[in-house]
Design a protein around this motif. Structure first.
Motif, PDB file in Angstrom:
ATOM      1  N   SER A 102      36.796  21.191  43.205  1.00 62.01           N
ATOM      2  CA  SER A 102      36.196  21.342  44.431  1.00 62.01           C
ATOM      3  C   SER A 102      34.721  20.526  44.192  1.00 62.01           C
ATOM      4  CB  SER A 102      36.045  22.947  44.479  1.00 62.01           C
ATOM      5  OG  SER A 102      34.682  23.294  45.107  1.00 62.01           O
ATOM      6  N   ASP A 103      34.118  21.157  42.683  1.00 57.70           N
ATOM      7  CA  ASP A 103      33.228  20.835  41.973  1.00 57.70           C
ATOM      8  C   ASP A 103      33.219  20.653  40.661  1.00 57.70           C
ATOM      9  OD1 ASP A 103      30.749  21.296  41.279  1.00 57.70           O
ATOM     10  OD2 ASP A 103      30.503  23.371  41.053  1.00 57.70           O
ATOM     11  N   MET A 104      32.936  19.085  40.738  1.00 59.95           N
ATOM     12  CA  MET A 104      33.364  18.295  42.072  1.00 59.95           C
ATOM     13  C   MET A 104      33.419  16.214  42.130  1.00 59.95           C
ATOM     14  SD  MET A 104      28.793  16.438  42.245  1.00 59.95           S
ATOM     15  CE  MET A 104      29.835  14.750  43.231  1.00 59.95           C
ATOM     16  N   LYS A 105      34.817  16.754  41.109  1.00 56.47           N
ATOM     17  CA  LYS A 105      35.634  15.760  40.682  1.00 56.47           C
ATOM     18  C   LYS A 105      36.084  15.237  42.355  1.00 56.47           C
ATOM     19  CE  LYS A 105      36.342  16.433  35.809  1.00 56.47           C
ATOM     20  NZ  LYS A 105      36.762  16.513  35.127  1.00 56.47           N
ATOM     21  N   SER A 106      36.159  16.155  43.236  1.00 59.96           N
ATOM     22  CA  SER A 106      37.380  14.940  44.480  1.00 59.96           C
ATOM     23  C   SER A 106      35.966  14.417  45.675  1.00 59.96           C
ATOM     24  CB  SER A 106      37.545  15.827  45.660  1.00 59.96           C
ATOM     25  OG  SER A 106      38.708  16.908  44.324  1.00 59.96           O
TER      26      SER A 106
END
Ligand SMILES: [Zn+2]
Length: 381
Positions: A102-106
């Motif tokens: 979620s924070d924040m590789k996607s």
């Protein structure tokens, strides 16, 4: 790589701040393959770890849109509490699990794939860049701030920036952040006179003075908020006294509080208010006060206009929701971009960020890629 594949590849790197574990090499390779010109910036400073950063750009001239992000992640915490290995990017029930999902590789993967798709189908009339640090979750000293200074020395000029932090509480498309509150911390130390509790006439209890000061501070109503900001808020986070026993009045006491403040205040105005309260309390007494102030972020607000509208309408078109433009939440590297260009934040759902079993829905990652792609279409038209 397509967006899910790239997300997983990024999660596989154990890039807990400040360690980068090959994550920036991976990203640089991916961006170079698309045609980006990549520059790495390794910064050092006393008392903080060295940090590697990446600035990649494609195209030339204005308008220049930059994507701001970070590849570093917070530690996993209690690893036994995780359902899956936090660095294995496990896919289950339409979700991908892992630290940084979620924070924040996607969001980084979504942006990279959006740019790739855009330039495959369009002639780029301007510049797209990515400014990726591996020091957002840490001290943030050797990261975004210094990269911006360096690239501006090299003649870069960014017009607009979208920071891909997770901004949505429950559903993708709920919120675009167009500003952030400032963060101000004060540490008050009061020295009195240590002694026997049975003989208070020979002591001076610093806790009496400190608690009166803290009471006055939390009773303050700093403001009523603004159209875009909630009221400024004060929270006491720590109270302690020097070591002793239950029959000893301590020599000193310390209180720490944090203020999340809006644009009605500044570091200077807050210091003035706090100093006045402390001086009122200790004047004509034998107490000695000492205060440390640390203003880690100033508040900012990006004016609602073309850029914020582009992000909102792109999100609304893909998600079918109506994104709210807000200023809630913690600080991010947007606080550094704001000195150079208009900046807004838009990314995935933040609910599991920093938690055990951090995860995101695969469909949300694909939708975020489509939203960023639409942003590029609107921005360059
Ligand atoms: Zn983050």
């Amino acid at each position: 790589m397509e967006v899910i594949e790239l997300t997983k590849a990024l999660i596989l790197c154990q890039s807990v701040t400040p360690k980068n574990d090959g994550v920036l090499d991976l990203l640089e390779k991916e961006l170079s393959n698309i045609g980006f010109d990549c520059r790495r910036y390794l910064f050092s400073d006393s008392n903080t770890p060295d940090v590697d950063n990446l600035f990649a750009k494609i195209g030339s001239g204005a308008p220049h849109i930059c994507f701001g992000g970070h590849t570093d992640v917070v530690p996993v915490g209690d690893i036994d509490a995780w359902s899956f290995d936090p660095f294995n990017a496990t896919e289950k029930d339409g979700k991908v699990y892992g630290r940084g999902a979620s924070d924040m590789k996607s969001a980084i993967a979504a942006f990279v794939c959006a740019v790739k798709e855009y330039i495959e189908n369009n002639e780029l009339k301007g510049t797209v860049s990515l400014l990726i640090t591996n020091d957002e979750e840490g001290p943030a000293i050797n990261g975004t701030k210094k990269v911006l200074e360096e690239i501006y020395k090299d003649g870069e000029k960014i017009d607009s920036c979208i920071v891909g932090e997770p901004t949505c509480p429950n559903k993708l498309g709920e919120m675009v952040k167009i500003g952030r509150r400032g963060s101000f911390t004060a540490k008050i130390n009061i020295t009195g006179k240590q002694g026997h509790v049975a003989y208070p006439q020979w002591t001076l209890n610093p806790i009496d003075s400190l608690t009166q000061i803290l009471n006055s501070i939390i009773s303050l109503k700093l403001d009523e908020g603004t159209e875009d900001f909630p009221p400024s808020n004060i929270e006491i986070v720590k109270i302690k006294s020097s070591d002793g026993a239950s029959n000893v009045v301590p020599q000193s006491a310390e209180g720490i509080f944090n203020i999340r403040y809006n644009v009605k205040h500044s570091k200077e105005s807050l210091i003035k208010i706090i100093d006045t309260i402390i001086n009122e309390q200790v004047k004509n007494t034998d107490y000695v006060s000492n205060v440390d102030y640390n203003n880690s972020a100033e508040p900012f607000l990006t004016k609602k206009g073309n850029f914020t509208e582009i992000i909102k309408t792109s999100s609304d078109e893909i998600t079918g929701l109506s994104a709210e433009l807000t200023t809630t939440g913690g600080t991010s590297d947007a606080r550094f971009f704001k000195d150079y260009c208009e900046v807004a934040e838009f990314g995935l759902i933040g609910e599991t960020a920093h938690q055990i079993d951090e995860h995101v829905k695969l469909q949300d990652i694909k939708n975020l890629k489509d939203i960023y792609l639409l942003v590029l279409y609107k921005y360059f038209n």
